[in-house]
Design an enzyme around this catalytic site. Structure first.
Site, PDB file in Angstrom:
ATOM      1  CG  ASP A   1      -6.296  -2.419  -4.300  1.00 21.70           C
ATOM      2  OD1 ASP A   1      -6.804  -1.367  -3.877  1.00 21.70           O
ATOM      3  OD2 ASP A   1      -5.073  -2.663  -4.250  1.00 21.70           O
TER       4      ASP A   1
ATOM      5  CB  SER B   1      -0.951  -0.058   1.204  1.00 26.36           C
ATOM      6  OG  SER B   1      -1.977   0.864   1.051  1.00 26.36           O
TER       7      SER B   1
ATOM      8  CG  HIS C   1      -5.805  -2.024  -0.506  1.00 23.76           C
ATOM      9  ND1 HIS C   1      -4.904  -1.683  -1.490  1.00 23.76           N
ATOM     10  CD2 HIS C   1      -5.409  -1.346   0.593  1.00 23.76           C
ATOM     11  CE1 HIS C   1      -4.026  -0.835  -1.016  1.00 23.76           C
ATOM     12  NE2 HIS C   1      -4.295  -0.608   0.260  1.00 23.76           N
TER      13      HIS C   1
END
Ligand SMILES: *[C@@H]1O[C@H](CO)[C@@H](O)[C@H](O)[C@H]1NC(C)=O
Ligand SMILES: *[C@@H]1O[C@H](CO)[C@@H](O)[C@H](O)[C@H]1NC(C)=O
Length: 401
Positions: free
Chosen positions: A341, A187, A371
């Site tokens: 995501d 991320s 995600h």
């Protein structure tokens, strides 16, 4: 007697109030979020969204709750690894080392955890780092950078850079070959990896980074209309709105900018035109566009560039927008994206930019991944098969380096 009765009444009333709030919050969650049919174990996924329900009940700010939840993941005991805490140029790190390692200098991985720069810690990513260290036989250094909003942008990037440079200069002290240092992160940790790969490639006095590993990275804040944003706008865990609210908290800016960013109207037409050769829905291959083809949201034509734009579109926060001159010098990459995501297309576009600049890329899109799924590795009941599957791809790549 009277007092006791009054007390019981009060407790009863409070209980009913909480129940009503909870029912409303669960209803709100179901009406706002949408779990696509391709996801396995949808109920478990909804359960993980419980922090959102508590937040909607008004008890805490969301990032406080997520911090509590994530940091509550206790470090995991594993007799095959040794760990220790130390400081790299003033930045706290935890070093993982397999007890049985080949003699001599080994591979080293600098790891930057995700969490929008607001949440997450070396504890929340402890199991993920252990898995990578153990399975790939590498020394892993997990960086405990300071979080926003207490520390403002770009502190986390500078701290990660300082810690990395320290590691590169002193690798041998930690049993690591300076020519085999890999940067990895998930991320916003992936944003850090992309940024540092670009930044450190310019520093000729340092040994070259061996490779960059980007796990469902966030790489640009220019376009929130890419197909993956449209397809996953309402996915639990991280909906588009939640992600932008977090980004605003990261920059210590107000929520009212959310609409502006979603609409893309905080970016001037000139800026959009300048980057459209790199960031553009037309560049996303057709195979990724099959699911939920939704009408594109009408984009506000009135341009209202905001001063925040400079920061969010700078190459620290949006490394996808760096020039070709910078891109052509970065180390080879492994990019993992998840089908569910909003940031999937950031990864795809980054892969294209690297390849266009002659940088080799290994790519993997987890069909049932969402995600942050990798963080749940080895968390028994709340683990998903996509976590192990994804990390095994990562480990295979690292072993080949
Ligand atoms: C990083 O290192 C530079 C140079 O040593 C120093 O000036 C800066 O304060 C450090 N930044 C952080 C956030 O530690
Ligand atoms: C964003 O776009 C929507 C629909 O296109 C519109 O209703 C809304 O007013 C816009 N918001 C801003 C801040 O421009």
């Amino acid at each position: 007697m009277l007092l006791t009765a009054l007390f019981l009444d009060l407790v009863g009333l409070l209980f009913i109030a909480c129940l009503v709030l909870a029912i409303w919050a669960v209803y709100f969650h179901f009406s706002k979020s949408e779990v696509p049919s391709g996801v396995c174990q949808p109920l478990k996924l909804r359960f993980l969204h419980i922090d959102y329900i508590l937040y909607k009940m008004g008890f805490f700010s969301r990032y406080t709750l997520v911090r509590l939840g994530l940091d509550g993941f206790s470090p995991f005991c594993d007799p095959t690894l040794s760990t220790r805490m130390t400081f790299f140029d003033g930045v706290c790190v935890r070093i993982y080392r397999p007890k049985e390692m080949p003699a001599g200098l080994n591979r080293g991985i600098m790891f930057f955890h995700g969490g929008c720069g607001l949440v997450g810690s070396i504890d929340s990513h402890d199991r993920l780092c252990r898995y990578i260290s153990k399975q790939s036989h590498s020394v892993v250094v997990s960086v405990e950078y300071h979080l926003a909003p207490e520390y403002s942008h770009p502190t986390l990037f500078t701290e990660c850079q300082n810690a990395t440079v320290h590691f590169m200069r002193n690798a041998e002290t930690y049993g690591v070959d300076p020519a085999r240092i890999i940067l990895g992160g998930d991320s916003i940790g992936g944003t850090v990896v992309a940024h540092l790969s670009q930044e450190l490639s310019k520093r000729t006095e340092l040994t070259r980074i061996r490779a960059q590993v980007l796990l469902y990275p966030f790489l640009q804040a220019l376009d929130f209309h890419l197909p993956s944003h449209q397809q996953n706008r309402c996915f639990p865990i991280i909906s588009q709105e939640q992600c932008i609210i977090f980004a605003m908290q990261y920059f210590n800016k107000v929520k009212s900018l959310v609409d502006l960013i979603v609409n893309g109207s905080f970016v001037s037409e000139n800026t959009k035109a300048r980057y459209s050769k790199w960031v553009n829905s037309d560049r996303i291959p057709r195979e990724f566009k099959n699911r939920n083809p939704k009408e594109a949201m009408s984009v506000c034509s009135e341009s209202n560039p905001h001063k925040l734009m400079k920061q969010v579109l700078g190459t620290i926060f949006s490394p996808l927008l760096s020039d070709d001159d910078v891109m052509k010098d970065v180390p080879e990459a492994f990019i993992l994206t998840c089908e569910y995501d909003i940031f999937r297309d950031d990864g795809i576009l980054y892969k294209q930019r690297l390849e266009e600049n002659g940088v080799p890329v290994s790519f993997c899109n987890l069909e049932d991944g969402f995600h942050a799924c990798l963080v749940l590795i080895n968390h028994w009941l709340i683990s998903f098969p996509s976590a192990k599957n994804g990390l095994d791809h990562v480990v295979n790549y690292i072993r080949g380096l």
